[in-house]
Design a protein around this motif. Structure first.
Motif, PDB file in Angstrom:
ATOM      1  N   ASP A  62     -18.094  22.260   9.801  1.00  0.00           N
ATOM      2  CA  ASP A  62     -16.773  21.785   9.407  1.00  0.00           C
ATOM      3  C   ASP A  62     -16.729  20.265   9.516  1.00  0.00           C
ATOM      4  N   ASP A  66     -16.571  25.097  13.796  1.00  0.00           N
ATOM      5  CA  ASP A  66     -17.911  25.346  13.275  1.00  0.00           C
ATOM      6  C   ASP A  66     -18.635  24.007  13.156  1.00  0.00           C
ATOM      7  N   LYS A 108     -13.712  21.004  16.493  1.00  0.00           N
ATOM      8  CA  LYS A 108     -13.833  21.866  15.322  1.00  0.00           C
ATOM      9  C   LYS A 108     -14.445  23.212  15.680  1.00  0.00           C
ATOM     10  N   HIS A 115      -7.969  26.617   3.873  1.00  0.00           N
ATOM     11  CA  HIS A 115      -9.275  25.971   3.797  1.00  0.00           C
ATOM     12  C   HIS A 115      -9.414  24.853   4.824  1.00  0.00           C
ATOM     13  N   TYR A 150      -9.700  19.590  10.097  1.00  0.00           N
ATOM     14  CA  TYR A 150     -11.051  19.854   9.606  1.00  0.00           C
ATOM     15  C   TYR A 150     -11.035  20.795   8.415  1.00  0.00           C
ATOM     16  N   TYR A 194      -7.793  23.358   8.929  1.00  0.00           N
ATOM     17  CA  TYR A 194      -7.035  23.700  10.130  1.00  0.00           C
ATOM     18  C   TYR A 194      -6.927  22.470  11.021  1.00  0.00           C
ATOM     19  N   ASN A 220     -12.563  23.948   6.638  1.00  0.00           N
ATOM     20  CA  ASN A 220     -13.197  25.185   7.095  1.00  0.00           C
ATOM     21  C   ASN A 220     -14.282  25.586   6.090  1.00  0.00           C
ATOM     22  N   SER A 243     -14.680  29.090   4.668  1.00  0.00           N
ATOM     23  CA  SER A 243     -13.667  29.576   3.728  1.00  0.00           C
ATOM     24  C   SER A 243     -14.047  29.315   2.279  1.00  0.00           C
TER      25      SER A 243
END
Length: 321
Positions: free
Chosen positions: A155, A152, A150, A109, A118, A111, A120, A123
């Motif tokens: 995120d 996204d 990041k 969840h 961050y 990374y 995710n 997820s």
């Protein structure tokens, strides 16, 4: 119960007092019904705004936070409602925060990106449930700042890599400091456990703060985070939300220098806690009169009890008056 407390980079404004009053009155109400209540209300003592104020004033961020955390305690003590059972500081729970981030990384969840970590958002399918937003709509128009790595735009930071001159703690991802959202998830879970009863705060915290808290906690634990949410309405001056960023604030200490704390509490309790409140000198003048009328009633009850020879009970009502 867990209520989000202030970020201490300045004197708290009177709007910050509303969730404090709501939480303390709710605690007393539930206790009157026979419940055993633990109220946790945090103090955010590490944040970008604290760091920026320290840099501007040429002193450590920790000194800024310590000064205004104590000012917050002093000002809210003047309300006469007591203190929450636990008032944790974010900086005293960095180990708990790191452990929660590690769990999120292990469960995919979160990374690492450079020296940052961050969450995710993709997820966690339930993201947006509390604020009633769709992820696709939130993503539309969102962007990634140049310095961010990041994956996204939605995120959000769990751990921020150290920058020159900023406070930092060692971590598996290198020196850095926690993101704001993860602090409350870690502290509420530490003291209340998963699935605790009530989480509260101002309506302005629903998104992104509380939305992110849910995603972090449930992503790490795989079970429900909170049973019920309580969000109080904002205080408005001339129909605009009171906030430090807008510069339209009245500090709590200034209000209490002019009005009795009972009048301020009566103003907060005179409307539904979820409703916005138009705050003005006229409102406080009216609640001052309401407090006077209540005091007179209690005095008359106490006098009547003494006149009839009653012992205890009603006679005690007038004692503090």
């Amino acid at each position: 119960m867990y209520f989000c407390g202030p970020t201490v980079y300045n004197y708290v404004h009177v709007g910050n007092a509303r969730p404090f009053v709501v939480s303390m009155v709710a605690k007393r109400y539930f206790e009157s019904l026979g419940y055993r209540v633990t109220l946790v209300e945090n103090i955010t003592d590490i944040d970008d705004r604290i760091i920026q104020k320290g840099i501007a004033e040429g002193r450590p961020a920790s000194a800024v936070a310590a000064e205004f955390a104590q000012a917050y305690r002093d000002d809210t003590d003047r309300l006469g409602l007591g203190r929450p059972d636990i008032e944790p500081l974010a900086t005293e729970h960095v180990a708990d925060i790191i452990a929660l981030i590690e769990s999120l990384v292990k469960r995919s969840h979160a990374y690492q990106a450079g020296s940052d970590v961050y969450f995710n958002v993709a997820s966690y399918p339930a993201y947006g449930r509390l604020s009633k937003q769709q992820v696709g709509e939130m993503r539309h128009g969102a962007r990634i700042d140049v310095e961010e790595k990041k994956a996204d735009p939605l995120d959000f930071a769990l751990w921020k890599g150290a920058k020159s001159g900023e406070p930092a703690w060692d971590s598996p991802w290198g020196p850095g400091r926690p993101g704001w959202h993860i602090e409350c998830s870690a502290m509420s879970l530490k003291y209340l456990g998963a699935g605790f009863d009530i989480h509260g705060g101002g309506r302005d915290l629903i998104f992104p703060h509380h939305e992110n808290e849910i995603a972090q906690a449930e992503g790490a634990l795989g079970q429900p985070f909170v049973r019920f949410w309580m969000h109080n309405g904002m205080l408005n001056l001339t129909e605009v939300k009171m906030s430090k960023s807008l510069g339209n604030i009245l500090t709590l200490r200034d209000v209490l220098d002019k009005y009795r704390p009972e009048a301020l509490i009566a103003a907060f309790l005179g409307s539904h806690y979820r409703s916005p409140l138009e705050f003005s000198a006229e409102l406080l003048a009216e609640t001052e009169q309401q407090v006077d009328r209540l005091r007179n009633v209690f005095r008359e009850l106490a006098d009547a009890a003494v006149g009839t020879g009653s012992e205890g009970g009603a006679a005690d009502i007038g004692a503090p008056l």
